[in-house]
Design a protein around this motif. Structure first.
Motif, mmCIF file in Angstrom:
data_model
loop_
_atom_site.group_PDB
_atom_site.id
_atom_site.type_symbol
_atom_site.label_atom_id
_atom_site.label_comp_id
_atom_site.label_asym_id
_atom_site.label_seq_id
_atom_site.Cartn_x
_atom_site.Cartn_y
_atom_site.Cartn_z
ATOM 1 N N UNK A 84 5.828 9.837 2.014
ATOM 2 C CA UNK A 84 4.962 8.699 1.713
ATOM 3 C C UNK A 84 5.257 7.516 2.632
ATOM 4 N N UNK A 85 4.242 6.700 2.822
ATOM 5 C CA UNK A 85 4.388 5.475 3.598
ATOM 6 C C UNK A 85 4.130 4.273 2.704
ATOM 7 N N UNK B 262 0.402 13.698 3.918
ATOM 8 C CA UNK B 262 -0.127 14.790 3.095
ATOM 9 C C UNK B 262 0.922 15.890 2.928
ATOM 10 N N UNK B 263 1.066 16.415 1.717
ATOM 11 C CA UNK B 263 2.087 17.440 1.479
ATOM 12 C C UNK B 263 1.784 18.732 2.224
ATOM 13 N N UNK C 129 -5.427 23.832 -1.738
ATOM 14 C CA UNK C 129 -4.306 23.603 -0.829
ATOM 15 C C UNK C 129 -3.356 22.565 -1.422
ATOM 16 N N UNK C 130 -2.219 22.371 -0.762
ATOM 17 C CA UNK C 130 -1.229 21.410 -1.245
ATOM 18 C C UNK C 130 -1.770 19.983 -1.256
ATOM 19 N N UNK C 131 -2.751 19.687 -0.396
ATOM 20 C CA UNK C 131 -3.332 18.345 -0.351
ATOM 21 C C UNK C 131 -4.639 18.258 -1.147
ATOM 22 N N UNK C 132 -4.787 19.149 -2.133
ATOM 23 C CA UNK C 132 -5.915 19.124 -3.082
ATOM 24 C C UNK C 132 -7.272 19.330 -2.430
ATOM 25 N N UNK D 3 0.854 -1.181 0.000
ATOM 26 C CA UNK D 3 0.000 0.000 0.000
ATOM 27 C C UNK D 3 0.894 1.236 0.000
ATOM 28 N N UNK D 4 0.715 2.091 -1.010
ATOM 29 C CA UNK D 4 1.532 3.302 -1.119
ATOM 30 C C UNK D 4 0.667 4.479 -0.676
ATOM 31 N N UNK D 5 0.797 4.875 0.567
ATOM 32 C CA UNK D 5 -0.008 5.956 1.125
ATOM 33 C C UNK D 5 0.676 7.307 0.872
ATOM 34 N N UNK D 6 -0.077 8.220 0.279
ATOM 35 C CA UNK D 6 0.457 9.524 -0.091
ATOM 36 C C UNK D 6 0.788 9.636 -1.561
#
Length: 376
Positions: free
Chosen positions: A158-159, A197-198, A244-247, A138-141
């Motif tokens: 990212x995690x 989150x960025x 925002x940076x996190x859309x 799982x690629x979170x971020x």
């Protein structure tokens, strides 16, 4: 790759490995995960020190000489999205004989909205039949780090969660195995963990018109735009947000709104004819034909029309009329190229300046029998 791309991926996305004990270091095995970001395959390789992974990648990247040489050198096999190719099975079996770790993204392409896509059934059957370990990650971020529609990446952390490996031999039937494969990556990336989150971004709204291809209030095609890469506006309504940076979208009162909610609202709107039975049109689009050897042949400039029951393409003396019901597969390459496959041919249309996503979704809706309307 290890000296250039992986250090770049580390710098941009600061990957953190969860459950490192599940991270394979040699094969044979499959590795699969969610896919939203150009860098996903390289992020998977970050802590694989003994050997790089092999894999399967969309054929579009192989039409360019330098990428093709690079991909061939590390064992990447080209494939056409959603189109069954018996030769791929032979190539994968060869990689298994070579004890390679094989990365496959079974959704068939990057997510547009961060939500799970149906997994390609033939890929799941490949996992089942080859009877080697299958490693979900799982690629979170991934989505928020570089949304597919966006012009710019967003630096974040990212995690990568390497889940317990799956073994086909542990399951009584294919359906049970396939269901668990799906469940492992069936999560909404727009709502990723806070620490992925960025925190900031350069022009986060740049490119949003590829995604919000109609005004969410009026339904007008191509009305959404970003005047400065930060604001999201519409030419046909008073809609105005700051991204925002996190859309996330913030209105004038400071209230936060979901970009994905607007996208879903657009997709629920009826398709509207421009005139007569014409839904979409594109003049001057570069047209390519993929021949029997999978070579990309430039046909020339074209005028393309999507009508209620046919896709019409005019390029010089060449004239293609493809009934909607004859279209078997559609895919989007590089965000602006629409590939259309029938039993007879495969064509690729460069829709730069318009939303290829809108064209694809309209074709799929027509294919399912949905009717368009004259006005909303």
């Amino acid at each position: 790759m290890r000296k250039t791309i992986i250090p770049t991926a580390k710098y941009l996305f600061k990957p953190r490995i969860t459950n490192p004990e599940n991270l394979p270091q040699t094969g044979p095995c499959f590795i699969y995960g969610n896919h939203s970001n150009y860098f996903d395959p390289f992020l998977i390789n970050v802590n694989m020190f003994k050997e790089p992974t092999a894999g399967v990648m969309t054929r579009d990247q192989f039409h360019k000489t330098i990428p093709r040489i690079f991909m061939d050198s590390i064992g990447i096999v080209p494939t056409s999205k959603y189109v069954p190719e018996p030769g791929i099975i032979r190539s994968v079996m060869k990689m298994i004989d070579q004890n390679r770790m094989i990365v496959i993204f079974p959704e068939g392409g990057r997510r547009w909205d961060g939500k799970p896509k149906p997994l390609i059934e033939t890929t799941l059957k490949l996992f089942w039949k080859m009877n080697i370990p299958v490693h979900p990650v799982q690629i979170h971020g991934s989505y928020l780090g570089w949304p597919r529609w966006a012009d710019h990446y967003r630096k974040c952390s990212m995690e990568l969660r390497f889940m317990d490996p799956l073994h086909a031999s542990d399951f009584d039937c294919y359906e049970e195995f396939a269901r668990l494969c799906r469940n492992q990556i069936e999560f909404d990336e727009y709502h990723s963990p806070i620490d992925t989150r960025p925190p900031q971004s350069k022009k986060p709204a740049a490119g949003v018109e590829r995604f919000l291809y109609r005004c969410p209030k009026t339904g007008e095609n191509g009305a959404v735009y970003s005047p400065d890469g930060e604001r999201v506006c519409s030419r046909t309504s008073a809609m105005s947000y700051r991204m925002t940076a996190s859309s996330r979208l913030v209105d004038a009162d400071g209230e936060e709104h979901s970009l994905i909610d607007l996208f879903e609202r657009i997709n629920q709107m009826p398709m509207v004819f421009m005139k007569d039975d014409l839904l979409l049109e594109k003049s001057g689009a570069e047209l390519y034909k993929i021949d029997e050897n999978h070579k990309l042949v430039n046909v020339g400039r074209s005028n393309t029309e999507l009508r209620k029951d046919v896709l019409k393409i005019f390029s010089g003396s060449d004239h293609f009329e493809i009934p909607i019901q004859d279209i078997q597969y559609t895919s989007i390459e590089q965000n602006h190229k629409l590939t259309v496959t029938t039993t007879e041919s495969t064509l690729q249309i460069n829709l730069e300046g318009q939303s290829a996503l809108q064209w694809q979704r309209y074709i799929r809706r027509l294919n399912k029998g949905e009717n368009a309307v004259k006005s909303i």
